[in-house]
Design an enzyme around this catalytic site. Structure first.
Site, short mmCIF file in Angstrom:
data_model
loop_
_atom_site.label_atom_id
_atom_site.label_comp_id
_atom_site.label_asym_id
_atom_site.label_seq_id
_atom_site.Cartn_x
_atom_site.Cartn_y
_atom_site.Cartn_z
N ILE A 63 0.88 -1.16 0.00
CA ILE A 63 0.00 0.00 0.00
C ILE A 63 0.92 1.21 0.00
O ILE A 63 1.84 1.32 0.82
CB ILE A 63 -0.97 0.00 1.21
CG1 ILE A 63 -1.89 1.23 1.17
CG2 ILE A 63 -0.25 -0.10 2.54
CD1 ILE A 63 -3.02 1.17 2.22
N SER A 64 0.75 2.11 -0.97
CA SER A 64 1.69 3.21 -1.16
C SER A 64 1.73 4.14 0.05
O SER A 64 0.76 4.27 0.80
CB SER A 64 1.32 4.03 -2.40
OG SER A 64 1.55 3.29 -3.57
N GLN A 65 2.87 4.78 0.21
CA GLN A 65 3.05 5.82 1.22
C GLN A 65 1.99 6.91 1.01
O GLN A 65 1.72 7.30 -0.12
CB GLN A 65 4.45 6.40 1.04
CG GLN A 65 4.84 7.51 1.96
CD GLN A 65 6.24 8.04 1.63
OE1 GLN A 65 6.93 7.49 0.78
NE2 GLN A 65 6.63 9.10 2.30
#
Length: 213
Positions: A63-65
């Site tokens: 899950i992206s930053q």
């Protein structure tokens, strides 16, 4: 898991961190403050959900930053009703941010495990993309083109020509380009054959793979 006042407080603090890092869009910051990121992660990572960090999810993906999600979304210049193609549904968090901005989202995921898990999550949470598709993001979605914007949430060694061709005139493609480190790149379609390019520094993404379903 539930969404509590404590979670909302952590989201407000996260939004402050993103402002300090240069996120200025009120609409994007509103999405960060509203969307329960912890519900898009495994319960074991709940305590880390509102740190500005990427975390592992299913199928060896991440899950992206939050900063990356906010930065890409801000570059898209989303308006209500915009038709947006997302390459890499992943956890569904980026999709939820786009839906919060009242975009019509068409999203493609190539990992079947993630596709099934995230589609189920959307149903439970009441998120309704126009289409959630299991397929090869390299090919885009020609049957639903053209799009106001296209966002790619995996690192592409090069820009897929199919995606360029599926942008409207005036449309924006936001894509991280490179093999190990990627350069966040914005393409604006000026005419049938002309694109304006802007680059915004180094990011790290999982790879965008072609023909790998």
């Amino acid at each position: 898991m539930k969404d509590t006042l404590k979670h909302r407080g952590m989201r407000n603090k996260l939004a402050e961190v993103l402002v300090d890092k240069g996120i200025t869009s009120p609409q994007v910051l509103s999405a960060i403050k509203t969307i329960p990121r912890h519900l898009f992660m495994d319960s074991s990572f709940e305590g880390h959900a509102y740190q500005d960090k990427a975390f592992p999810i299913a199928a060896d993906q991440t899950i992206s930053q939050p900063y990356t999600v906010a930065f890409q979304t801000q570059l898209l210049g989303v308006r209500a009703g915009h038709k947006i193609l997302e390459i890499g549904t992943g956890s569904g968090y980026q999709t939820a941010v786009l839906l919060h901005l009242k975009a019509k989202v068409y999203t493609i995921e190539r990992q079947q495990e993630l596709f099934k898990k995230t589609k189920l999550l959307f149903g439970k949470m009441g998120y309704r993309p126009k289409k959630t598709i299991f397929g090869d993001g390299y090919k885009g979605l020609p049957e639903d083109a053209p799009f106001d914007s296209i966002i790619v949430t995996a690192g592409a060694p090069e820009v897929p020509k199919a995606l360029m061709s599926q942008l409207k005139i005036g449309g924006r493609l936001v894509i991280p380009v490179g093999i190990d480190d990627q350069i966040m790149t914005l393409y604006i379609r000026k005419s049938e054959k002309e694109f304006e390019m802007h680059q915004y520094g180094s990011f790290r993404f999982v790879p965008l793979l072609e023909n790998k379903n």
